[in-house]
Design an enzyme around this catalytic site. Structure first.
Site, PDB file in Angstrom:
ATOM      1  N   SER A 265      68.699   9.527  38.946  1.00 20.10           N
ATOM      2  CA  SER A 265      68.117  10.072  40.157  1.00 20.10           C
ATOM      3  C   SER A 265      67.992  11.582  40.086  1.00 20.10           C
ATOM      4  O   SER A 265      68.716  12.247  39.339  1.00 20.10           O
ATOM      5  CB  SER A 265      68.994   9.707  41.354  1.00 20.10           C
ATOM      6  N   LYS A 266      67.069  12.061  40.888  1.00 18.73           N
ATOM      7  CA  LYS A 266      66.794  13.489  40.959  1.00 18.73           C
ATOM      8  C   LYS A 266      68.026  14.296  41.302  1.00 18.73           C
ATOM      9  O   LYS A 266      68.166  15.438  40.907  1.00 18.73           O
ATOM     10  CB  LYS A 266      65.765  13.733  42.074  1.00 18.73           C
ATOM     11  N   ARG A 267      68.878  13.691  42.127  1.00 25.70           N
ATOM     12  CA  ARG A 267      70.030  14.461  42.585  1.00 25.70           C
ATOM     13  C   ARG A 267      70.979  14.804  41.441  1.00 25.70           C
ATOM     14  O   ARG A 267      71.665  15.793  41.485  1.00 25.70           O
ATOM     15  CB  ARG A 267      70.765  13.720  43.704  1.00 25.70           C
ATOM     16  N   GLN A 268      71.007  13.946  40.441  1.00 28.59           N
ATOM     17  CA  GLN A 268      71.946  14.199  39.349  1.00 28.59           C
ATOM     18  C   GLN A 268      71.288  14.676  38.056  1.00 28.59           C
ATOM     19  O   GLN A 268      71.962  15.207  37.186  1.00 28.59           O
ATOM     20  CB  GLN A 268      72.779  12.936  39.078  1.00 28.59           C
ATOM     21  N   ASN A 269      69.994  14.464  37.931  1.00 26.43           N
ATOM     22  CA  ASN A 269      69.305  14.814  36.687  1.00 26.43           C
ATOM     23  C   ASN A 269      67.873  15.226  36.985  1.00 26.43           C
ATOM     24  O   ASN A 269      67.317  14.845  38.002  1.00 26.43           O
ATOM     25  CB  ASN A 269      69.257  13.602  35.752  1.00 26.43           C
TER      26      ASN A 269
END
Ligand code: GLU
Length: 494
Positions: A265-269
């Protein structure tokens, strides 16, 4: 093999999409086959301007160019091949024709239910204890469609332009089994599937219909796609059966996961392939990293060129389980690939980047030598100008850096060392890396200095940087004249 990558142009190419495209590309290439690019833009609302270009540019950067279908020529989007058009919005009439054919064969039907009708069905079903109500065999006969309404009535509705959809008829209790090239035996029960809409009320096809029709018409032998599409495959297989077409093989590629094993996900990567391009990753490194997310080469080899991947890749060695996206591993590949180039190739790649900051670098006859000294240290190309800055601009003398306590130096000793260096280097003739090393090591011994006490000030003065290649290498690559100028300039400021 004819394989395809069929992205929807809803935004920038996803890193997982790039991996899927790569797998499909490799399978085509290793069989001397054809890798096709098709654009699936049936969902017009989600279509984003510029997305097709982004996808194609990114694939091109990665070395995953299509042989057929939608491609870039001289920077422009074009289509090539005998099965076109390859952009689904340019094929819309075709899908209606096929959907009507299914209605005639009794495998699909017209449905006139309004939103209220559908809401009502779901409410009644929920109230009756159905946890996941859907339009299927259990409710179909209670709804408004060409199976329940008298023919005159539904024909009348059509004549009056009442909105309708075309739904696929999923037989009750049917079990669909298939063999996935990655996942092995897969089984779905008919009751888990709803009567999928094939043509929407605006006349546009859904993904499912267009996807199947095109995989057939484009002669695709194997569909390689992300695991998120696995649950659609029974519908697709039924459609192939209904049309009387030979279905392709399917291979569903495992998901990419965050470190905590949740879906990437965008939040982590960073999830857009372009983010990695902008950060300065090498296509070779990103490809090498991506292919090993899921594929086990069955040997200890870690670095693979595209050519080697074409020779070695196989879907049988792709795991079923999700693959964790480990940025550190990507960075490791980046470092490995940076060292993999010959010095000449490496220099050629960074020269234009350095020249955007230091024009002089473009015509520097020493560029290959100078670049070669940073090849072991650099991680990203955009670091190159700063790492080579001292060849093209005068570093600022920085006494704090020069008189480093870590090197057992203070200002007094540093000044003495600078004077000693000037005195001893001025008459010195053997100005090479090795020559300087031998000479300065002997000098350190003679004066009972630690090597760092003699070499650190030299290096710090020549580069102005806390980190750089060693003193001899820099002095040799910089030349005697500049070295002496810099030493003298610092001496004069003391
Ligand atoms: N258009 C789908 C996507 O965006 C393609 C799925 C498939 O390959 O069948 O991923």
């Amino acid at each position: 093999m004819r394989t395809r990558f069929a992205p929807s142009p809803t935004g920038m190419l996803h890193i997982g999409g790039l991996r899927t495209a790569l797998f499909a590309y490799l399978v085509a290439k290793q069989t001397d086959g054809t890798f096709i690019l098709r654009i699936e833009d049936t969902d017009r609302e989600r279509t984003v301007d510029g997305a097709i270009e982004n996808i194609l540019r990114t694939l091109h950067w990665a070395g995953v160019d299509p042989d057929e279908g939608v491609m870039l020529r001289d920077g422009l989007v074009t289509q090539e091949g005998a099965h076109g058009p390859y952009i689904q919005s340019e094929r819309f009439e075709l899908y209606t024709k096929y959907a009507n054919e299914l209605v005639e064969k009794g495998h699909a039907y017209y449905a006139f239910d309004t939103k209220e009708d559908l809401d009502h069905m779901r409410e009644t079903e929920s109230a009756a204890g159905n946890a996941a109500p859907k339009y299927d065999a259990s409710v179909r006969m209670r709804m408004k469609n060409s199976l329940t309404l008298p023919e005159e009535e539904w024909k009348q509705k059509m004549a009056e332009n009442e909105p309708y959809v075309i739904r696929m008829l999923i037989p009750e209790g049917n079990i669909i089994r298939f063999n996935d090239d990655i996942r092995g035996k897969v089984e779905f029960k008919g009751m888990e599937i709803d009567d999928q809409i094939l043509i929407k009320s605006d006349g546009f096809p859904t993904y499912h219909l267009a996807n199947v029709v095109d995989d057939h018409l484009m002669d695709i032998n194997i569909v390689i796609r992300g695991e998120e599409w696995l649950s659609s495959t029974p519908k697709h297989l039924l459609l192939f059966e209904y049309f009387g077409w030979q279905a392709p093989r399917y291979a569903h590629v495992p998901l990419l996961l965050n470190a905590d094993r949740s879906k990437l996900s965008k939040r982590q990567n960073d999830v857009a392939a372009e983010d990695y391009i902008n950060k300065g990753y090498l296509p070779e490194a990103l490809i090498n990293f991506l292919v090993l997310l899921g594929w086990n080469p069955g040997s200890t080899q870690e670095l693979f060129t595209m050519k080697e991947l074409i020779e070695n890749f196989s879907l049988e060695r792709v795991q079923k389980g999700g693959a964790v996206f480990d940025l550190e591993r990507l960075n490791w590949f980046q470092g490995q690939w940076m060292r993999y180039f010959s010095p000449e190739d490496f220099a050629a790649r960074i020269q234009p980047i350095v020249a955007t900051v230091y024009e002089e670098a473009a015509s520097d006859p020493q560029f290959v030598l100078r670049a070669s000294l940073i090849q072991d240290r650099i991680t990203f190309f955009p670091e190159a100008p700063a790492m080579l800055s001292y060849y093209y601009s005068e570093p600022k003398a920085n006494m704090e850096l020069i008189a480093s306590p870590k090197q057992k130096l203070d200002e007094v000793l540093a000044k003495e060392v600078i004077e000693l260096l000037i005195e001893k280097l001025t008459p010195f003739e053997g100005w090479t890396d090795d020559g300087l090393k031998e000479y300065l090591f002997a000098l350190a011994d003679e004066k009972e200095l630690k090597k760092g006490q003699l070499l650190w000030p030299l290096r710090a003065i020549l580069t102005g940087l806390p980190f750089s290649p060693g003193a001899f290498e820099v002095a040799a690559a910089l030349g005697k004249e500049k070295t002496m100028q810099r030493l003298n300039a610092v001496k004069n400021t003391l």
